[in-house]
Design a protein around this motif. Structure first.
Motif, PDB file in Angstrom:
ATOM      1  N   TRP A  53       0.430  14.185  -9.179  1.00  0.00           N
ATOM      2  CA  TRP A  53       1.028  15.108 -10.138  1.00  0.00           C
ATOM      3  C   TRP A  53       2.006  16.052  -9.446  1.00  0.00           C
ATOM      4  CZ3 TRP A  53      -2.235  19.237 -13.261  1.00  0.00           C
ATOM      5  CH2 TRP A  53      -1.401  19.869 -14.194  1.00  0.00           C
ATOM      6  N   GLU A  75       2.634   0.596 -13.903  1.00  0.00           N
ATOM      7  CA  GLU A  75       2.349   1.385 -15.098  1.00  0.00           C
ATOM      8  C   GLU A  75       2.644   2.851 -14.806  1.00  0.00           C
ATOM      9  OE1 GLU A  75      -1.270   2.425 -18.264  1.00  0.00           O
ATOM     10  OE2 GLU A  75      -1.743   1.510 -16.317  1.00  0.00           O
ATOM     11  N   THR A  76       3.151   3.583 -15.796  1.00  0.00           N
ATOM     12  CA  THR A  76       3.402   5.013 -15.606  1.00  0.00           C
ATOM     13  C   THR A  76       2.689   5.829 -16.678  1.00  0.00           C
ATOM     14  OG1 THR A  76       5.440   5.039 -16.934  1.00  0.00           O
ATOM     15  CG2 THR A  76       5.660   4.540 -14.575  1.00  0.00           C
ATOM     16  N   TRP A  77       2.464   7.091 -16.342  1.00  0.00           N
ATOM     17  CA  TRP A  77       1.840   8.054 -17.237  1.00  0.00           C
ATOM     18  C   TRP A  77       2.848   9.106 -17.671  1.00  0.00           C
ATOM     19  CZ3 TRP A  77      -3.489   9.600 -14.627  1.00  0.00           C
ATOM     20  CH2 TRP A  77      -4.444   8.639 -14.972  1.00  0.00           C
ATOM     21  N   SER A  78       2.529   9.793 -18.755  1.00  0.00           N
ATOM     22  CA  SER A  78       3.354  10.908 -19.220  1.00  0.00           C
ATOM     23  C   SER A  78       3.092  12.134 -18.343  1.00  0.00           C
ATOM     24  CB  SER A  78       3.057  11.219 -20.683  1.00  0.00           C
ATOM     25  OG  SER A  78       1.782  11.844 -20.807  1.00  0.00           O
ATOM     26  N   ASP A  82      -0.759  12.469 -17.752  1.00  0.00           N
ATOM     27  CA  ASP A  82      -0.941  11.818 -19.055  1.00  0.00           C
ATOM     28  C   ASP A  82      -1.577  12.723 -20.105  1.00  0.00           C
ATOM     29  OD1 ASP A  82      -0.031   9.357 -20.073  1.00  0.00           O
ATOM     30  OD2 ASP A  82      -2.056   8.547 -20.232  1.00  0.00           O
ATOM     31  N   GLU A  83      -1.522  14.041 -19.853  1.00  0.00           N
ATOM     32  CA  GLU A  83      -2.110  14.979 -20.809  1.00  0.00           C
ATOM     33  C   GLU A  83      -1.196  15.261 -21.983  1.00  0.00           C
ATOM     34  OE1 GLU A  83      -5.187  16.471 -20.888  1.00  0.00           O
ATOM     35  OE2 GLU A  83      -5.704  15.073 -19.285  1.00  0.00           O
ATOM     36  N   GLN A  85       0.337  14.157 -24.943  1.00  0.00           N
ATOM     37  CA  GLN A  85       0.179  13.073 -25.912  1.00  0.00           C
ATOM     38  C   GLN A  85       0.452  13.616 -27.314  1.00  0.00           C
ATOM     39  OE1 GLN A  85      -0.331   9.899 -25.190  1.00  0.00           O
ATOM     40  NE2 GLN A  85      -0.591  10.223 -22.979  1.00  0.00           N
ATOM     41  N   SER A 107       4.225  12.807 -13.529  1.00  0.00           N
ATOM     42  CA  SER A 107       3.139  11.980 -13.020  1.00  0.00           C
ATOM     43  C   SER A 107       3.796  10.785 -12.339  1.00  0.00           C
ATOM     44  CB  SER A 107       2.240  11.509 -14.165  1.00  0.00           C
ATOM     45  OG  SER A 107       1.816  12.604 -14.954  1.00  0.00           O
ATOM     46  N   THR A 109       3.568   7.323 -10.017  1.00  0.00           N
ATOM     47  CA  THR A 109       2.697   6.244  -9.576  1.00  0.00           C
ATOM     48  C   THR A 109       3.174   5.729  -8.221  1.00  0.00           C
ATOM     49  OG1 THR A 109       2.420   5.600 -11.903  1.00  0.00           O
ATOM     50  CG2 THR A 109       1.640   4.055 -10.230  1.00  0.00           C
ATOM     51  N   LYS A 133       5.445   2.037 -23.629  1.00  0.00           N
ATOM     52  CA  LYS A 133       4.327   2.369 -24.511  1.00  0.00           C
ATOM     53  C   LYS A 133       4.915   2.853 -25.836  1.00  0.00           C
ATOM     54  CE  LYS A 133       1.267   3.255 -20.613  1.00  0.00           C
ATOM     55  NZ  LYS A 133       0.399   4.228 -19.880  1.00  0.00           N
ATOM     56  N   SER A 270       6.327   6.767 -21.483  1.00  0.00           N
ATOM     57  CA  SER A 270       5.649   6.136 -20.357  1.00  0.00           C
ATOM     58  C   SER A 270       5.718   4.634 -20.564  1.00  0.00           C
ATOM     59  CB  SER A 270       4.204   6.629 -20.231  1.00  0.00           C
ATOM     60  OG  SER A 270       3.505   6.477 -21.449  1.00  0.00           O
TER      61      SER A 270
END
Length: 369
Positions: A53, A75-78, A82-83, A85, A107, A109, A133, A270
């Motif tokens: 982070w 794969e990636t997160w927001s 990834d909080e 949403q 975030s 990766t 996504k 993401s």
């Protein structure tokens, strides 16, 4: 994080991530350095082990060890691990921003260690596929609390967030009834390991924290938060390497962004997967990031002063044109050609270091080689 083929590769990877950083990477490298790349494909999922982070750490344990020419689906997160949403209020987004003081909201990766690459080499990163996504968002932080964040922060004292449903079949999203936007995904942040000689910050929070990690907030020579919207599928990014193994991270995934990214964020999203192919280039020296698409060469510059960022991008463009062999030209001719045909765009003005990218169309070169 598990290779999509073969137990031998999996065993090598497991071995590679069971020791300390340098020993692990060197061990894995010794085991397979002599093997010619067979173009293997790997998958790196996003989880609390593979995602960091807001900070790059050159001592972070590699999450994957690959050879030049292999491909990786990442794969990636927001933002905020990834909080962020759909339904999360702007107040919670503000808390997330404050919870990682000095670090970026991104975030990221990684890192991915590429065998055979050394400081001074160039990492060629081919972006071969992006699978989004299904949700995205855009927000501005409240100017009354963050007076230097966002181009018109003082004019927007309150924070605001919008969420969007992304249609991967039509590659569109509805901004609001009557406005439909075409989606053009690209990684806002993609980087190799940090430059140990990155200059001290001229503005904003410190670049490094007490642990020696590097914030993802700013773009720099190693790439990072470039926000260059031309880095879509089938583009190629070239980054100068500063760390053994290269160390590739990506995050801050975007699904659409206008040049400037003026309110702070793009249409942030993401990815189920961004597929990249890293290639070690020992025959190419680059000082600043550059890229190419099927139609253009692209040269980048970053500085807190937009004029300085422009100078860097133009100088890189002139250098390329003066050094290319397709149609030899003097440096004066290269400067002239850049002025006539170069399209220099403001990549972003909200990442402390502002960005400019200059584009030269390939179509002007008509001489057959």
């Amino acid at each position: 994080m598990i290779p999509s083929h073969g137990t031998l590769a999996a065993a090598i990877l497991i071995s590679a991530i069971s020791l300390c950083t340098d020993a692990r990477a060197q061990n894995a490298s010794e085991k397979i350095a002599a093997q010619k790349s067979t173009g293997k494909h790997y998958v790196l999922p996003a989880n609390k082990d593979t995602v960091q982070w807001g900070w790059y750490d050159a001592t972070e344990i590699p999450k994957l060890v690959v050879n030049s020419g292999d491909t990786v689906s990442i794969e990636t997160w927001s933002h905020g691990m990834d909080e962020v949403q759909p339904g999360v209020a702007i107040a919670e987004i503000i808390k997330l921003r404050l919870a990682n003081d000095g670090g970026g909201p991104h975030s990221i990766t990684g890192p991915i260690y590429v065998n055979g690459v050394e400081p001074g080499d160039t990492m060629e990163i081919r972006i071969t596929k992006i699978v989004m996504k299904d949700t995205g968002f855009n927000f501005n932080l409240p100017g009354k609390q963050f007076p230097a964040v966002g181009l018109l922060a003082s004019e927007f004292p309150e924070g605001h967030v919008e969420y969007f449903k992304l249609n991967s079949a039509t590659m569109t999203t509805e901004f609001k009834p009557g406005i439909v936007l075409p989606l053009k995904p690209f990684p806002g942040t993609i980087a190799v390991g940090p430059d140990p000689n990155e200059p001290k910050e001229k503005a904003g929070p410190p670049i490094h924290d007490a642990k020696g990690r590097t914030s993802t907030l700013r773009p720099w020579k190693n790439g990072s938060n470039m926000d260059v919207n031309e880095l879509q599928v089938d583009s190629i990014l070239y980054l100068p390497v500063f760390q053994k193994g290269g160390l590739i991270w990506t995050g801050d995934s975007h699904c659409l962004q206008g040049n400037g990214e003026v309110n702070l964020t793009a249409l942030e999203c993401s990815y189920k997967a961004i597929e990249i192919q890293p290639i070690v280039r020992k025959d190419l020296h680059t000082e600043w990031p550059r890229a190419e698409t099927s139609t253009h060469w692209i040269f980048m510059g970053f500085d807190e002063d937009l004029n300085e960022a422009m100078k860097i991008a133009v100088r890189e463009t002139v250098n390329f044109l003066a050094e290319q062999k397709m149609v030899p030209m003097s440096r004066e001719e290269a400067y002239s050609l850049t002025s006539i045909i170069g399209d220099c765009r403001v990549s972003q003005v909200v990442d402390i270091r502002k960005g400019v990218h200059c584009m030269i169309p390939k179509s002007i070169f008509t001489k057959k080689q």
